[in-house]
Design an enzyme around this catalytic site. Structure first.
Site, PDB file in Angstrom:
ATOM      1  CB  THR A 168       4.077 -14.819   8.156  1.00 23.11           C
ATOM      2  OG1 THR A 168       5.226 -14.156   7.661  1.00 23.11           O
ATOM      3  CG2 THR A 168       3.707 -14.271   9.521  1.00 23.11           C
ATOM      4  NE  ARG A 213      -5.366 -22.153  22.253  1.00 19.84           N
ATOM      5  CZ  ARG A 213      -4.785 -21.407  23.177  1.00 19.84           C
ATOM      6  NH1 ARG A 213      -5.522 -20.689  23.994  1.00 19.84           N
ATOM      7  NH2 ARG A 213      -3.475 -21.369  23.288  1.00 19.84           N
ATOM      8  CB  ALA A 245     -21.517 -38.960  19.875  1.00 11.93           C
ATOM      9  CG  LEU A 273       4.053 -25.982   6.110  1.00 12.28           C
ATOM     10  CD1 LEU A 273       4.005 -27.463   6.432  1.00 12.28           C
ATOM     11  CD2 LEU A 273       4.717 -25.751   4.750  1.00 12.28           C
ATOM     12  CG  HIS A 313       3.418 -24.905  17.335  1.00 12.19           C
ATOM     13  ND1 HIS A 313       4.565 -24.519  17.973  1.00 12.19           N
ATOM     14  CD2 HIS A 313       2.442 -24.864  18.268  1.00 12.19           C
ATOM     15  CE1 HIS A 313       4.290 -24.262  19.243  1.00 12.19           C
ATOM     16  NE2 HIS A 313       3.006 -24.465  19.439  1.00 12.19           N
ATOM     17  NE  ARG A 345      -0.029 -32.241  21.397  1.00 11.06           N
ATOM     18  CZ  ARG A 345      -0.356 -32.162  22.665  1.00 11.06           C
ATOM     19  NH1 ARG A 345       0.166 -32.984  23.562  1.00 11.06           N
ATOM     20  NH2 ARG A 345      -1.179 -31.228  23.067  1.00 11.06           N
TER      21      ARG A 345
END
Lengths: 337, 337, 337, 337
Positions: free
Chosen positions: A113, A138, A147, A245, A250, A255
């Site tokens: 946290t 999310r 678009a 942050l 994460h 990634r």
């Protein structure tokens, strides 16, 4: 209000496979000017301020052939993490630990946290198929170029030759060898031709060009929200993406992982090196040690390590691990197994 | 690092029912100094900066008898909302709408994501029973002072006489008349005595006082994480609470509502007047019109309004509304019904 | 509708330190009957159904002295995790992997979204100070018994003698030795007396007893939303708590950890053994191996392990780890260091 | 385990513009059989069970030309909402209100947490450009068919002639008139040809057909995660999408709104009529009255309504509303203004 002048997105001119050092050269004169205006801001603030991040604020870092990442706002620093942790841990901590050690402790023990107390906002240009992976995270705030209301730019992703990978035969997830020769040339031609044709037909259906000028006065033009469906997934979109942050770490841990698809990893790598490191250097270092470079041992894997350290000759058969788990453990420990 | 000096919370000295103007007088000399040090910060930044909010940055606004709200960091402004909306709505919007009108349009039509682009971080001191309501808002980041690791301060909430409400007899949710005379005095005495006794026994069980000094060398002292259970729900706790502007508006719309309990509404009211208004004045104005002061008409209610406007004499019986719905609609329209 | 008959919460009669086997004996006759009625339900469904969980559906498992956990609804099973994973991984996986191995693979590689496809809903009775820790897990749905509208039961937590721990002297987080003799007796007396007095004054201020009967016709009674502030943090509250399997595993991994406070760990332990295991046995087994019993090695820690396995004599000084990190690693590996 | 047999997605055979009544006819024999197997399940459960929803469990409802929606699992019913509300509101509510009225009250007063106690899981097939709008709803669980690992089906969305809308000239958001004649025919031809070509080149680059058979042994084939980028945004994808009832209502209120794009509204409409209504009929009715058919009046709009009801002749000039706000209010009240 000076800020609102920046609502025009900087658009990198079309080019391919440039190096990072050339990123600014790719901007059109108009966009470069808008960014320079913002970078000329000199406001006085009482807020925590990170000079190393101010250095690169608003500057685009080039990713892939037409993409970029740039920081457009931020809140907090390493000190904000420490401050929040000391609220939870109370008065005693102040004497007990150095800031740097405290941040390492937090990350090591999953006290996440305090890292939520920092926030960062990016402007990102990325291919739609990358955006589709990205959006699965999310816990972020997103405003994407629509678009439905606007005309997308004529920019699509073409893999560099060294990233034109074959399907892996051994591993359904990874890529295999790089395509070469005629097959590579054929793939590049198909991708380019189809992308070009898709855009030409997109504007034809719209009956508008990218500047919004009518092409043929005798026609009506298809609604933008419909015409866009003719574009392919390698077309670039852009968005503001804002997260705290903790969630940034994460995202980056997943990634920037070798199992992530190269095209999204390219963004994560730039964000780690060009943004995370100057923004929160202590958190960056702890992240590299405790998350990015860390490994997890299962209960069974830990038992095997203990037996090995005790000098026992352990083999898969008696390890309690499945063949696959055993292989993964041996690879981690860089042993032949 | 100057920032970390501020990890000591400013503690309002004990007093009751002061006015807002006196808030700073309530701070101990040490805490006042820490805040003054932070307020002396003069960093240069390229980020959007709101001078009216910088004016009050770090300053505590008094709430209830010992509580406060203060802003300790923020990111973005009205311009950031406009900027994000124009990404989604595209190039055209720039010419079509004034910023102010665009913000009103967004709030009116529930286009909420642009408001997520601003972020704010508060330091709040509040009674535990208020914190228990507050924490139900899940889309926020929180670091609370931990009574597991630290000793809570000797500060508890006592209602002001004008808020010592009886249970409403007509409405299970609202408060009724104010208690008076002997009954009021008895309630105040019970609350105060029990709160004082709870704290005295808390420190006795801890075998420590609020400064962490051992009381009796012959005893061991109960673990803090256990001793805290003797404190009552009117004791004050404090936390950092960080959220984005969209979720802040949602929080304020629910907690500044007349149906909210007075003690949490007192915080929401201060946050609207002292923080929201100087920070994002255009959003504030739109919020007052479209959310805080707005009303929802059901399909049936809307049908009734149309019939009334057409000059028809509508009564509950033929309205299609239940008696309760009818009463609520007539109250909204300020009609006798 | 039979379901609504169950809205009356089962209330465990007052008693202390009972064993799990006696849980049903503690229920009042009325509540036992309501649960028996629900357990007599025999609906036919096409949904995935787990007979082992149906066995315990609605049954309370006793926790602490007056608390309980019971499952009141659920959705999905191990098969739903597998099904979702195979959507993401595609057709090939069906042939490649056994269900059990696939679930292990998912948890090992942090592919967490398939676990979100299962959902579970608990009814939990717990002390307020435990509820305050619990609620920090934000990705859950909660409906708590409201002391704003209703009168709380006369039930408070008293630690069992073996859990009456002193503050740890070496570790600010853990508990130390158990209090004994006079000090233990004094603590128990203080806790009990203050809790009893708080409730007596709570009902006096309300001018109502727990059954809602007026005590003194000449008085008005304080509003419930105010009177509750006199209760201490060891009073029991109750709520419905609903979450998905991924977030349940995350909750359990943090709250069944030895660093968690005993009083919340007691709930997590029951949920693992009595609910997780019968509901999703394959996930349970993978969780025990890859999460609950797993360990994380930092980049530096992994380097040390490799050097040790290569037969090198590594000491803290040359390890690249801080003394604290070194101690934690040696403890993990059960080495003297 | 019977459940896992269902991991093969039912694939609607290629056809266009069928009616809902024919949905089952479109399924291939194999998929129809898989669904029939699942529908033959007869498990006994103690859980709340909704027979009207069981009736349609696993059955696909046709949407657009190749899409569908089907419910594959659910948890809770109207009774679960009532039960949760009565926990929060306490014992008194049981006598005071009928279930139906309580649900209306909750929705009218934005007491949303009880609706979170129900959960539903859909299997949905939808065009990628629709999926990109849909995924912006973050409070849901999603597992999407992965084109990184698997080959997408040869199915793309073609608008029906009556939905081939022009760009609106008056309103940047809505659609204008329907294209006709040569322009319509040209648009349809472009969309179809480009979509067909994209797929042909997709499989050529993969060197695999949709069944995974190698096309040309002399070639290697591009990685799936790359080849997919050649597909256009009207290609169909599919996912499991799971959410709670509160967030489902929020999704439906935004996506069944006339301002939503037709292609996503088509899904929302089916979900309201075919799923929400049989599943939770009382909630459905309250939703139609208080959300779907409701209107919001701003503070200024409410003031105007009161003046009109008092017989005053109000015009925009003296209304305090902007011309745009005035037009919107008059449209709502169906007055000429």
């Amino acid at each position: 209000m000076a800020l609102n002048e920046a609502t025009e997105f900087p658009t990198l001119v079309e080019t391919e496979h440039h190096t990072d050092a050339k990123a600014e050269n790719l901007l059109s004169a108009a966009n470069l000017e808008a960014i320079q205006d913002l970078r000329a801001n000199k406001f006085q603030t009482r807020r925590p301020t990170v000079q190393a991040l101010e250095e690169v604020l608003y500057k685009p870092f080039s990713v892939l052939d037409h993409g970029f990442v740039r920081v457009v706002d931020y809140m907090g620093d390493d000190g904000a993490v420490v401050q929040a942790a000391r609220v939870s841990y109370g008065k005693g901590t102040r004497k007990l630990r150095e800031d740097h050690g405290l941040i390492r402790y937090l990350l090591r023990h999953r006290h996440t946290t305090p890292f939520e107390m920092c926030e960062i906002k990016f402007h990102i240009k990325l291919p739609i198929f990358v955006a589709r992976q990205w959006i699965r995270h999310r816990t972020a705030n997103v405003n994407e170029y629509s678009a439905r209301y606007s005309i997308l730019d004529h920019e699509f992703y073409m893999p560099a030759p060294e990233h034109l990978a074959a399907q892996s035969t051994s591993n359904r997830q990874g890529r295999g060898d790089v395509l070469e020769g005629d097959e590579a040339a054929r793939v590049m031609a198909l991708l380019r031709d189809d992308s070009e044709r898709a855009y030409a037909h997109y504007t034809e259906m719209l009956n508008e060009n990218a500047e919004g000028e009518t092409l043929d006065e005798s026609r009506t033009g298809l609604a933008r929200e419909l015409a866009r469906m003719n574009l392919s997934l390698n077309y670039y979109t852009q968005w503001y993406w804002k997260t705290d942050l903790h969630n940034l770490l994460h995202f980056l841990s997943l990634r920037a992982d070798p199992h992530a698809q190269y095209e999204i990893r390219a963004y994560a790598d730039v964000m780690i090196d060009q943004v995370l490191k100057p923004w929160v250097p202590a958190t960056y270092q702890a992240f590299m040690d405790y998350v990015h470079g860390a490994a997890s041992l299962s209960a069974g894997g830990l038992a095997v390590v203990k037996r090995l350290l005790a000098g026992e000759a352990v083999e898969q058969a008696g390890s309690g691990l499945s063949p696959r788990e055993w292989r993964e453990l041996m690879a981690l420990l860089e042993r032949d197994g």
